[in-house]
Design a protein around this motif. Structure first.
Motif, short mmCIF file in Angstrom:
data_model
loop_
_atom_site.label_atom_id
_atom_site.label_comp_id
_atom_site.label_asym_id
_atom_site.label_seq_id
_atom_site.Cartn_x
_atom_site.Cartn_y
_atom_site.Cartn_z
N SER A 1 39.50 -28.99 24.42
CA SER A 1 39.11 -29.59 25.69
C SER A 1 39.22 -28.58 26.82
O SER A 1 39.94 -27.58 26.71
CB SER A 1 40.00 -30.80 25.98
N PRO A 2 38.53 -28.81 27.93
CA PRO A 2 38.69 -27.92 29.09
C PRO A 2 40.13 -27.82 29.55
O PRO A 2 40.58 -26.75 29.99
CB PRO A 2 37.80 -28.57 30.16
N TYR A 3 40.87 -28.94 29.47
CA TYR A 3 42.27 -28.88 29.89
C TYR A 3 43.07 -27.97 28.97
O TYR A 3 43.89 -27.16 29.44
CB TYR A 3 42.89 -30.28 29.87
N GLU A 4 42.84 -28.07 27.67
CA GLU A 4 43.58 -27.20 26.74
C GLU A 4 43.22 -25.74 26.96
O GLU A 4 44.07 -24.85 26.88
CB GLU A 4 43.29 -27.61 25.30
N GLN A 5 41.95 -25.48 27.23
CA GLN A 5 41.54 -24.11 27.54
C GLN A 5 42.27 -23.58 28.76
O GLN A 5 42.71 -22.43 28.79
CB GLN A 5 40.03 -24.06 27.76
N MET A 6 42.40 -24.43 29.78
CA MET A 6 43.09 -24.04 31.00
C MET A 6 44.56 -23.72 30.72
O MET A 6 45.11 -22.73 31.22
CB MET A 6 42.98 -25.15 32.04
N VAL A 7 45.21 -24.55 29.90
CA VAL A 7 46.62 -24.33 29.58
C VAL A 7 46.78 -23.04 28.79
O VAL A 7 47.66 -22.21 29.10
CB VAL A 7 47.19 -25.53 28.79
N ARG A 8 45.96 -22.84 27.77
CA ARG A 8 46.10 -21.66 26.93
C ARG A 8 45.84 -20.37 27.72
O ARG A 8 46.41 -19.32 27.41
CB ARG A 8 45.16 -21.76 25.73
N ALA A 9 45.00 -20.45 28.74
CA ALA A 9 44.73 -19.28 29.56
C ALA A 9 45.94 -18.84 30.37
O ALA A 9 45.99 -17.72 30.87
CB ALA A 9 43.55 -19.56 30.49
N LEU A 10 46.92 -19.73 30.51
CA LEU A 10 48.14 -19.39 31.25
C LEU A 10 49.07 -18.50 30.44
O LEU A 10 50.07 -18.01 30.96
CB LEU A 10 48.89 -20.67 31.64
N PHE A 11 48.76 -18.28 29.16
CA PHE A 11 49.65 -17.53 28.29
C PHE A 11 48.88 -16.38 27.63
O PHE A 11 48.63 -16.40 26.42
CB PHE A 11 50.26 -18.45 27.23
N PRO A 12 48.50 -15.38 28.43
CA PRO A 12 47.69 -14.27 27.89
C PRO A 12 48.40 -13.49 26.80
O PRO A 12 47.75 -12.90 25.94
CB PRO A 12 47.43 -13.41 29.13
N SER A 13 49.73 -13.50 26.80
CA SER A 13 50.47 -12.76 25.76
C SER A 13 50.29 -13.38 24.39
O SER A 13 50.58 -12.74 23.37
CB SER A 13 51.96 -12.71 26.11
N LEU A 14 49.79 -14.63 24.33
CA LEU A 14 49.57 -15.29 23.05
C LEU A 14 48.12 -15.16 22.57
O LEU A 14 47.80 -15.58 21.46
CB LEU A 14 49.91 -16.78 23.16
N GLN A 15 47.27 -14.58 23.40
CA GLN A 15 45.87 -14.46 23.05
C GLN A 15 45.66 -13.25 22.15
O GLN A 15 46.53 -12.41 21.96
CB GLN A 15 45.00 -14.34 24.31
N ASN A 16 44.46 -13.14 21.60
CA ASN A 16 44.14 -12.05 20.69
C ASN A 16 44.19 -10.69 21.36
O ASN A 16 44.40 -9.68 20.69
CB ASN A 16 42.74 -12.27 20.09
N ASN A 17 43.97 -10.66 22.68
CA ASN A 17 43.97 -9.40 23.40
C ASN A 17 45.31 -9.14 24.06
O ASN A 17 45.39 -8.55 25.13
CB ASN A 17 42.86 -9.38 24.45
N ALA A 18 46.40 -9.57 23.42
CA ALA A 18 47.73 -9.45 24.03
C ALA A 18 48.08 -8.00 24.32
O ALA A 18 48.63 -7.68 25.37
CB ALA A 18 48.78 -10.07 23.11
N GLU A 19 47.75 -7.09 23.38
CA GLU A 19 48.10 -5.69 23.58
C GLU A 19 47.36 -5.12 24.78
O GLU A 19 47.93 -4.39 25.58
CB GLU A 19 47.77 -4.88 22.33
N GLU A 20 46.08 -5.46 24.92
CA GLU A 20 45.31 -4.99 26.07
C GLU A 20 45.86 -5.55 27.35
O GLU A 20 45.94 -4.86 28.37
CB GLU A 20 43.85 -5.40 25.90
N THR A 21 46.29 -6.83 27.34
CA THR A 21 46.84 -7.47 28.53
C THR A 21 48.10 -6.77 28.97
O THR A 21 48.30 -6.47 30.15
CB THR A 21 47.15 -8.95 28.24
N GLU A 22 48.98 -6.45 28.02
CA GLU A 22 50.24 -5.79 28.37
C GLU A 22 49.99 -4.40 28.90
O GLU A 22 50.69 -3.91 29.78
CB GLU A 22 51.14 -5.75 27.13
#
Length: 258
Positions: free
Chosen positions: A32-53
């Motif tokens: 859902s859009p809400y779940e997408q919004m929540v997950r976006a708050l945790f970039p360290s858990l995304q696939n691009n975590a190394e790039e984010t750090e």
């Protein structure tokens, strides 16, 4: 009316066989859009975590612990506050300049602003209690910010202050508020304030951490961590304090400086 079937060749028996109806199955999980919004708050858990750090060495993230509580929110008033959270500059995600009607950009730097009290709360959150709720005494109230405040709105029936991700309760209601949080499975770190001019030299107690309800500089210290295993807040009981504001008889506690 007969149902149409696809014809497939049965190589074993050498004849045509009827297959299942030609239907398209829905995806296993629709985000859902809400779940997408929540997950976006945790970039360290995304696939691009190394790039984010790599790109945000100075980022201060909301602890991943808070993703599940945010996804489990049911009250619209609590969910509406999630769009104000800022994911990379405050451990609570709190931006004091956020508007109740607009989302916060992920590259916003406004969250770095705030007075001594907010700086103290952020430091305590990131250093000691990233996965607990901080409830901080401010005059006659106890306040929380960001993800902590959203938990108060969801589980304690409190209203956000001025539509922002900030909530609190009067000191008389602190035990009921703690009960709502511990019943939901949270730990709560409760901070009390000490009026510097009541005990002489403030530097002997700790640094100033912002203003209390009467406009005087205050210093704050961790009074107790309340949990489902230890749900009773003992501060007022120990001090036998009718208003919860006098600390003349408080036990010796090393202050946590912001």
């Amino acid at each position: 009316c007969s149902e149409e079937f696809n014809e497939t060749y049965d190589s074993k028996n050498g004849n045509l066989a009827e297959s299942s109806p030609n239907t398209s199955s829905p995806p296993m999980h629709s985000v859902s859009p809400y779940e997408q919004m929540v997950r976006a708050l945790f970039p360290s858990l995304q696939n691009n975590a190394e790039e984010t750090e790599t790109n945000e060495d100075n980022a201060i993230y909301i602890d991943p612990y808070w993703m599940e509580p945010l996804l489990a929110l049911t009250k619209s008033s609590a969910k509406a506050l999630v769009k104000q959270l800022q994911p990379t500059t405050c451990p609570m995600g709190y931006d004091p300049s956020a508007s109740p009607f607009t989302s916060i950009s992920s590259n916003s730097t406004a969250t770095s602003k705030g007075g001594k009290l907010l700086s103290f709360v952020r430091d305590q959150k990131s250093s000691f209690f990233p996965d607990a709720i901080l409830l901080v005494r401010v005059g006659d109230f106890y306040e929380s910010y960001g993800v902590d405040a959203i938990a108060l709105v969801e589980h304690c029936g409190l209203n956000p202050m001025a539509g922002k991700a900030r909530a609190g309760c009067p000191w008389r209601n602190v035990q009921g508020t703690l009960d709502g949080l511990t019943n939901a499975g949270f730990r709560v770190a409760v901070y009390e304030e000490w009026n510097g001019d009541e005990e002489g030299d403030l530097t002997e107690i700790g640094e100033e951490h912002g203003y209390g309800g009467n406009g005087k500089l205050k210093t704050r210290y961790l009074a107790q961590v309340v949990s489902s295993a230890n749900p009773t807040y003992m501060h007022g009981l120990v001090l036998n304090d009718d208003c919860g504001s006098s600390l003349d008889d408080a036990p010796s506690v090393a202050p946590l400086e912001g």
